[in-house]
Design an enzyme around this catalytic site. Structure first.
Site, PDB file in Angstrom:
ATOM      1  N   HIS A   1      -6.836 -16.767  10.818  1.00 42.44           N
ATOM      2  CA  HIS A   1      -6.653 -17.583   9.612  1.00 42.44           C
ATOM      3  C   HIS A   1      -6.769 -19.045  10.013  1.00 42.44           C
ATOM      4  CE1 HIS A   1      -4.871 -19.357   6.038  1.00 42.44           C
ATOM      5  NE2 HIS A   1      -4.935 -18.189   5.444  1.00 42.44           N
TER       6      HIS A   1
ATOM      7  N   HIS B   1      -4.493 -13.254  12.263  1.00 41.64           N
ATOM      8  CA  HIS B   1      -3.860 -13.037  10.967  1.00 41.64           C
ATOM      9  C   HIS B   1      -4.002 -11.625  10.437  1.00 41.64           C
ATOM     10  CE1 HIS B   1      -2.435 -13.978   6.993  1.00 41.64           C
ATOM     11  NE2 HIS B   1      -3.593 -13.716   6.426  1.00 41.64           N
TER      12      HIS B   1
ATOM     13  N   GLY C   1      -9.992 -14.136   1.431  1.00 44.74           N
ATOM     14  CA  GLY C   1      -8.618 -14.336   1.007  1.00 44.74           C
ATOM     15  C   GLY C   1      -8.410 -13.712  -0.353  1.00 44.74           C
TER      16      GLY C   1
ATOM     17  N   PHE D   1     -10.361 -19.694  -4.502  1.00 42.78           N
ATOM     18  CA  PHE D   1     -10.044 -19.190  -3.174  1.00 42.78           C
ATOM     19  C   PHE D   1     -11.301 -19.124  -2.346  1.00 42.78           C
ATOM     20  CE2 PHE D   1      -5.760 -18.319  -2.414  1.00 42.78           C
ATOM     21  CZ  PHE D   1      -5.614 -17.500  -1.299  1.00 42.78           C
TER      22      PHE D   1
ATOM     23  N   GLN E   1      -9.251 -10.980  12.269  1.00 44.93           N
ATOM     24  CA  GLN E   1      -9.416 -12.250  11.567  1.00 44.93           C
ATOM     25  C   GLN E   1      -8.410 -13.299  12.011  1.00 44.93           C
ATOM     26  OE1 GLN E   1      -8.325 -12.909   7.260  1.00 44.93           O
ATOM     27  NE2 GLN E   1     -10.538 -13.143   7.093  1.00 44.93           N
TER      28      GLN E   1
ATOM     29  N   ARG F   1     -13.153 -17.341   6.011  1.00 45.57           N
ATOM     30  CA  ARG F   1     -12.153 -17.686   7.014  1.00 45.57           C
ATOM     31  C   ARG F   1     -12.702 -17.759   8.420  1.00 45.57           C
ATOM     32  NH1 ARG F   1      -6.906 -14.329   4.898  1.00 45.57           N
ATOM     33  NH2 ARG F   1      -6.531 -15.636   3.074  1.00 45.57           N
TER      34      ARG F   1
ATOM     35  N   LEU G   1       1.979 -18.917   8.329  1.00 40.06           N
ATOM     36  CA  LEU G   1       0.837 -19.015   7.451  1.00 40.06           C
ATOM     37  C   LEU G   1       0.971 -20.171   6.465  1.00 40.06           C
ATOM     38  CD1 LEU G   1      -1.754 -17.590   6.437  1.00 40.06           C
ATOM     39  CD2 LEU G   1      -0.303 -16.343   4.856  1.00 40.06           C
TER      40      LEU G   1
ATOM     41  N   GLU H   1      -4.169 -20.173   2.037  1.00 46.18           N
ATOM     42  CA  GLU H   1      -5.491 -20.660   1.653  1.00 46.18           C
ATOM     43  C   GLU H   1      -5.434 -21.313   0.286  1.00 46.18           C
ATOM     44  OE1 GLU H   1      -8.602 -18.260   3.094  1.00 46.18           O
ATOM     45  OE2 GLU H   1      -9.494 -18.093   1.108  1.00 46.18           O
TER      46      GLU H   1
ATOM     47  N   LYS I   1      10.428   1.553   8.738  1.00 42.32           N
ATOM     48  CA  LYS I   1      11.315   1.094   9.804  1.00 42.32           C
ATOM     49  C   LYS I   1      12.141  -0.134   9.409  1.00 42.32           C
ATOM     50  CE  LYS I   1       7.896  -1.594  12.457  1.00 42.32           C
ATOM     51  NZ  LYS I   1       7.166  -1.697  13.724  1.00 42.32           N
TER      52      LYS I   1
ATOM     53  N   ASN J   1      -8.250 -10.708  -1.084  1.00 42.62           N
ATOM     54  CA  ASN J   1      -8.785  -9.350  -1.196  1.00 42.62           C
ATOM     55  C   ASN J   1      -7.869  -8.327  -0.531  1.00 42.62           C
ATOM     56  OD1 ASN J   1     -11.004  -9.459  -2.829  1.00 42.62           O
ATOM     57  ND2 ASN J   1     -12.530  -9.296  -1.202  1.00 42.62           N
TER      58      ASN J   1
ATOM     59  N   ALA K   1       0.830  -1.202   0.000  1.00 43.60           N
ATOM     60  CA  ALA K   1       0.000   0.000   0.000  1.00 43.60           C
ATOM     61  C   ALA K   1       0.864   1.251   0.000  1.00 43.60           C
ATOM     62  CB  ALA K   1      -0.928  -0.003   1.215  1.00 43.60           C
TER      63      ALA K   1
ATOM     64  N   ARG L   1     -12.555 -10.662   6.097  1.00 39.67           N
ATOM     65  CA  ARG L   1     -11.930 -10.417   4.803  1.00 39.67           C
ATOM     66  C   ARG L   1     -11.833 -11.715   4.025  1.00 39.67           C
ATOM     67  NH1 ARG L   1      -7.063 -11.130   2.766  1.00 39.67           N
ATOM     68  NH2 ARG L   1      -5.858 -11.452   4.673  1.00 39.67           N
TER      69      ARG L   1
ATOM     70  N   PHE M   1      12.443   4.935  12.150  1.00 43.63           N
ATOM     71  CA  PHE M   1      11.307   4.482  12.950  1.00 43.63           C
ATOM     72  C   PHE M   1      10.432   5.677  13.329  1.00 43.63           C
ATOM     73  CE2 PHE M   1       9.512   1.240  15.739  1.00 43.63           C
ATOM     74  CZ  PHE M   1       8.829   2.008  16.656  1.00 43.63           C
ATOM     75  N   ALA M   2       9.167   5.664  12.870  1.00 39.29           N
ATOM     76  CA  ALA M   2       8.284   6.793  13.143  1.00 39.29           C
ATOM     77  C   ALA M   2       7.839   6.776  14.602  1.00 39.29           C
ATOM     78  CB  ALA M   2       7.060   6.719  12.235  1.00 39.29           C
TER      79      ALA M   2
END
Lengths: 336, 559, 294
Positions: free
Chosen positions: B229, B337, B374, B114, B227, B273, B239, B242, B35, B376, B15, B372, B153-154
């Site tokens: 998992h 998760h 998987g 999925f 969530q 999930r 993990l 899925e 960071k 997405n 993101a 959510r 590091f913020a």
């Protein structure tokens, strides 16, 4: 189960840490000077524990001043590469039981890269070399429209999974023999990533890339020793990618280099006599018009001659050499 | 040092880097503060794939419906529409950037199945989709020459005149504190998994952005929607994608039964999930587990599929449990998760605070609502990463240069120095975090109750007090991780508090929030979001906004 | 014990001392050497790089010749070992590759069925000849010598084709042999590192730095000599040692022995028989330590 772990400490500040449990300061001198020292710790962990488990246990409860990069703990993020018993590995993937030698496991930052602190290396060499190969797609034109993908066979994408698996942990660079003596060498990670784009059918600059990579510091500065293949935790096999690049570069016409001359001279020798003719291989690889280069090799040639180690001036072919010639002709390609 | 930029992006995962790339393309002077090195971001741990309705027989409406149903109708449908409508082009854009997506026989993008999807629409690269996207995006960042403050590091957001005007960050390598001043800030700092034990998340997922935005005045929304998992590796919590179930893996109990038949007879192992996690927890609680786990069985898939499509999890099971999934089933259990809730934003990524944007896991638009789907999340990061990059760049254009901040820099400096000077009380940062995380899993995990939640809130209060006694066991300046760990624990406490409070407030069960005292979904009273706004030492202000419904009326959710 | 002997190009070219010593020690070890005189060069990896099919065919021919002898193929060069093992590994398990190679060599009357085993003399000492037989052949213990092993990359990596997963002990044979011969093995990092030979013509100075550094490391740990199972390494470590010293601006002067020369000394042969008087770096100093003259 108890494990003993010897950690290479390095601290430029001359400060000392305090024992997080007792609040007592550690004796100052061990990190009072920017010299590497080894500090030994004992940890109690399950028998299948990995080196990273030990390092985390140490810094959480025994010695909060131990600096080590780690994040995912599962060999995905690439943070925790370090020298474990003298070879670069991911700490999260190295089982203590397997690495314990003479009762202990030794971890430290590799000597061929600058150290920031303790087990935290300065990976600038890695990032700079990566950037130097222009590791991004130079799109083949025309780029399909906003709703359309390039059409490529799945095999061509699957082939690149090996290179895209690289997590930039720098284990390969940490153990690269050539980089250790030659800081200008692009190194296995950068070259593997270079292949990632050279091998991508959607990239437009294949020829230019191969040309750049054929220059000094590039594909021909690799000493072909397989350290990177052995140490890579993700199976990227950087040397294999370098070798692919070498072939592609020669096929693309970037042949004015010692590497190509070497291969050509080698092939010619084997084709005509079935064996390597060391007498001609060296001068031909250097380049017959490369006077400076030839003069550089003269002293060793004289030394060898004096010791009676020069190969016979008349290079004998092996019996049945016609057979070998036929093989060359039949296979075809550059050496035909 | 004080440096000025147009836009600062906090976080260099998918993101964050997508936002930065977009802002850079629009001509903004954008810098990323992160960071860890961008490649170390937790986005690379996402394995299975990314959703989009590209296929000829598919439609964005179908994708949107699946998402909304998957969210247990808590998702804002206008936001989901945006995400699903724009998904195809964003995925294609990433393909143009060079992602080596899997292809079908025609050489076009190919899919895998999925969870929660009415048809296969998950695009992937082996089982390293997140990594493939991340490294490609990083390559694009290099190409665009975006400035990255790496291993900074913020510690705080700079607020001036009620607007967000920058980030104060600690440069790890030197130990110096800097103010990165800007006209807009995009918080894209990822999730908060370390607040729970076990968790699939990396050690760096400590909820930094939630806390920083919260304390800057941005409301946190639906924080209780955490969530679990269904398939995390027994012991470590790593993990197990899925995609394994997408390729056909079974979930078995101790009797060897595919128990999902009882809970989701249609979708079986590919139900949503939360449904699957609860199913597993029930099987385990009712005595049909194996040492607190269930089994993920891939044997029938054969070595070809496993080694080609799921090589990474195959290696993980071998490395960490010495189990070869080609020959034996793998013990798995539900593990924390993902955080569906987070900093409330609109579809442009804007929060309630001027100049402050958020995207990715840390944000709550809300597209994931109560659960959510998987594949997405990767989509969420690139869609809203792009949108917040665009919006923040646009906002910065029309905003005057920021000024000041020296006071903040000084006060932060003092705060850190005081922290370093704290005397020992015997409390360790790691020990306190572990207690907190075990408590969260026990009382604020898969199943919640009034009694448990209040106990949790009280416990959290206790932890906050003890936090004041946590000293920093390293007094150095260079790469002082002991200091940043203590700061991270502080962020986690804020996250914990807001999650507990949100869970107490929501008196129903919906999506991931299963409240045993209110076991039914209650659309009459609770088709709305809960927002918590920071009020310093006082309890946070609670407000609600209704869920935006466009065309999908809430229905009973069954798989 | 009959072996299909593959001496490699260098032992018959610039390292004749290797060939001579290998032949000499065959008898005490009970080895019946059937030299594959018509076998071509392996290509040393250089040919494999540029034309894999060519290298498959050339090495397939060599492997077929050994197969026809009905004996294991024995190498005395780490590079030959590495390249042959690699091609053998693939030709054995990849039918398509094997068929292709065979098609190229078929009309020469050869066909490789995938049955040949490729082993370096070093491995054969432990795995086929047996340590007891080696011990029995020792007439002169090399006590007092500190010997640094230098394996050469291609006998150690990549591990799969070299069978090192099944037999990890192959990574320690040199040290064990040195101890068996009565000497002390020097422990140093460079033992498993690259000598730089593959790079010698591409980047001479850096290649020489590599070999120079490793020898100096061994020297600083007290080594009287290095022993190597690879003549290409020998060329760099010995032949180029004076030049390496110039590049590094340091004194080196450590003699490099071939594996069969070391065995030969232990088996009672004289240094001159083993051509230890034909090295670039004099072996005199090391030999004096075991009261031998060259």
């Amino acid at each position: 189960m108890q494990f003993t772990i010897e950690v290479g400490r390095y601290n430029t500040e001359g400060r000392y840490a305090e024992n997080a449990v007792t609040g007592e300061p550690f004796p100052a001198p061990w990190n009072a000077s920017p010299v590497r020292r080894y500090q030994t710790y004992a940890v109690e962990l399950p028998e299948h524990a990995v080196v990273l488990d030990a390092l985390i246990a140490i810094r959480e409860y025994q010695d909060q001043s131990l600096a080590v990069r780690c994040a995912c703990r599962s060999a995905i993020c690439g943070s925790c590469a370090m020298w474990i018993n003298g070879h670069a590995n991911l700490a999260c993937k190295s089982k203590l039981a397997e690495f314990t030698k003479d009762g202990k496991t030794r971890v430290e930052s590799p000597p061929s890269m600058p150290i920031i602190r303790d087990l935290v290396s300065d990976l600038k060499p890695l990032w700079e070399k990566h950037l130097a190969v222009r590791p991004w797609l130079e799109n083949k034109q025309p780029i399909p429209g906003p709703n359309t993908e390039y059409r490529v066979p799945n095999a061509s994408m699957e082939e690149l999974i090996q290179e895209v698996s690289c997590i930039s942990c720098s284990a390969c660079l940490m153990d690269c023999e050539s980089f250790a003596v030659n800081p200008d060498f692009l190194g296995p990670q950068a070259l593997a990533q270079a292949y990632r784009y050279v091998g991508d059918p959607r990239d437009d600059k294949t020829k230019e890339r191969l040309g750049e990579l054929s220059k000094p510091g590039g594909i021909w500065d690799c000493t072909h020793c397989f350290e990177c293949v052995t140490q890579c935790p993700k199976g990227v096999a950087p040397l294999d990618q370098i070798l692919k690049l070498r072939k592609m570069a020669v096929d693309a016409g970037y042949t004015n280099n010692a590497g190509t001359r070497h291969a050509d001279a080698f092939a010619e020798s084997v084709k005509h006599s079935g064996r390597l003719n060391e007498l001609t291989l060296m001068p031909k690889s250097t380049g017959l018009l490369n006077i400076v280069g030839q003069l550089k090799t003269l002293p060793s040639a004289i030394n060898m001659a004096r010791a009676g180690k020069l190969p016979p001036l008349i290079h004998k072919a092996i019996p049945g050499v016609a057979r070998i010639k036929k093989i060359f002709e039949r296979v075809g390609g550059r050496f035909k | 040092m004080i440096a000025d930029h147009d836009v600062i992006v906090m976080g260099a995962g998918l993101a964050g880097m997508r936002a930065a790339l977009e802002a850079a393309r629009l001509g903004a002077d954008v810098a990323v503060v992160t960071k860890v090195h961008p490649i170390r971001s937790h986005s690379s741990a996402a394995q299975g794939g990314i959703n989009a309705a590209i296929g000829e027989t598919d439609s964005w409406e179908s994708h949107a419906f699946d998402t909304i149903k998957g969210s247990d109708y808590l998702a804002d449908q206008d936001a989901v529409e945006v995400m699903c409508r724009e998904a195809p082009q964003d995925i294609i854009e990433f393909e143009h950037m060079g992602v080596i997506f899997y292809r079908n026989e025609e050489g076009k993008l190919g899919t895998r199945a999925f969870g929660g999807a009415s048809q296969a629409r998950t695009y992937f690269v082996g089982d390293i989709t997140g990594q493939a996207l991340l490294v490609t995006l990083y390559d694009q960042i290099l190409k665009a020459g975006v400035k990255v403050y790496e291993e900074w590091f913020a510690t705080s957001l700079y607020m001036d005149g009620g607007a967000c005007r920058g980030v104060v960050a600690l440069e790890m390598v030197t130990g110096e504190l800097h103010l990165l001043r800007s006209k807009a800030v995009v918080v894209a700092s990822g999730g908060l998994g370390r607040l729970y034990e076990p968790s699939t998340n990396a050690l760096i997922c400590t909820g930094d952005g939630y806390s920083l935005a919260y304390r800057a005045g941005a409301p946190l929304m639906d924080m209780s929607m955490v969530q679990y998992h269904p398939t995390t590796l027994a012991g470590s919590g790593f993990l197990m994608t899925e995609a394994a179930r997408g390729e056909g893996a079974y979930l078995l109990n101790s009797l060897g039964e595919r128990f999902m038949k009882k809970y989701a007879p249609n979708k079986m192992e590919l139900a949503a999930r939360d449904v699957t996690s609860r199913a597993e927890a029930t099987e385990i609680a009712e005595g049909r587990g194996i040492d607190g786990n269930v089994l993920l069985d891939l044997r029938h898939l054969g070595p070809d599929v496993i080694l080609k499509k799921l090589p990474q999890i195959h290696e993980m099971a071998l490395d960490y449990l010495a189990i070869d999934m080609i020959k034996d089933p793998v013990p798995v259990r539900p593990g924390m998760h993902y955080q569906m809730g987070g900093v409330k934003t609109d579809v442009e990524g804007a929060t309630a605070i001027a100049g402050l944007y958020a995207a990715g896991e840390v944000a709550c638009v809300s597209v994931h609502g109560g659960n959510r789907l998987g594949a997405n999340s990767l989509l969420d990061t690139i869609i809203f990463g792009r949108r917040s990059g665009r919006a923040s760049a646009g906002y910065a254009k029309g905003t005057a240069a920021s000024r000041g901040g020296d006071d903040l820099l000084r006060s932060e400096q003092k705060r850190l120095e005081d922290l370093l000077a704290r005397p020992y009380t015997g409390e360790t940062c790691a020990g306190l975090r572990l207690e907190l995380a075990i408590m969260m899993d026990k009382l604020v995990g898969l199943y919640r109750s009034d009694a448990g939640l209040h106990e949790a809130l009280e416990a959290l209060g206790g932890y906050r007090k003890r936090y004041e006694g946590v000293a920093v066991g390293d007094k150095g300046r260079v790469f002082n991780q002991a200091l940043t760990f203590v700061l991270e624990l502080g962020f986690m406490l804020d996250c914990g508090e807001t999650i507990i409070r949100d869970a107490i407030i929501r008196k129903e069960s919906r999506g991931a929030h299963t409240h045993v005292d209110y076991p039914e979904r209650n659309d009459t009273d609770w088709l709305k979001h809960t927002l918590l706004t920071y009020r310093g030492d006082a309890e946070p202000e609670v407000t609600h906004v209704p869920v935006t419904i466009t065309r999908w009326k809430p229905e009973v959710r069954s798989y | 014990m009959k072996v299909a002997f593959y001496p490699g190009c260098v032992s018959k070219g610039a390292c004749p001392e290797l060939y001579v010593s290998a032949k000499l020690i065959a008898e005490p070890l009970g080895l019946e050497l059937h030299e594959l005189e018509s076998a071509p060069c392996t290509g040393a990896g250089v040919l494999s790089e540029q034309n894999r099919d060519l290298a498959d065919a050339l090495n397939g021919l060599t492997l077929a010749m050994a197969e026809a002898e009905g004996a294991d193929l024995m190498t005395i060069c780490s590079t030959c070992q590495g390249v042959l093992s690699d091609h053998n590994y693939h030709l054995k398990k990849d039918e398509a590759r094997r068929d292709k190679a065979n098609a190229t060599i078929a009309d020469q009357g050869f066909r490789y069925a995938g049955k040949t085993s490729v082993k370096h003399l070093l491995w054969m000492l432990f795995e086929d000849i047996g340590i007891d037989k080696v011990a029995k052949a020792i007439k002169r213990k090399l006590t007092g010598l500190k010997i640094a092993p230098f394996y050469g990359c291609y006998i150690l990596r990549p591990s799969e084709a070299l069978g090192l997963r099944e037999r990890p002990e192959r990574k320690t044979y040199l040290e064990r042999l040195i101890a068996l011969l009565g000497a002390e093995a020097v422990e140093y990092r460079g033992a498993t590192k690259c000598c730089g030979f593959p790079m010698l013509t591409f980047n001479r100075d850096k290649a020489l730095s590599m070999s120079g550094n490793h020898i100096i490391e061994a020297k600083e740990k007290g080594a009287d000599l290095l022993v190597t199972p690879c003549p290409l390494c020998h060329l760099n470590l010995d032949g180029q040692q004076p030049d390496a010293a110039k590049v590094l601006k340091k004194d080196i002067g450590v003699p490099i022995f071939h594996l069969p020369q070391l065995l030969g000394l232990a088996f009672g042969f004289e240094p001159d028989q083993l051509r230890l008087n034909h090295h670039v770096v004099p072996t005199k100093g090391a030999l004096e330590k075991v009261e031998l003259k060259v």
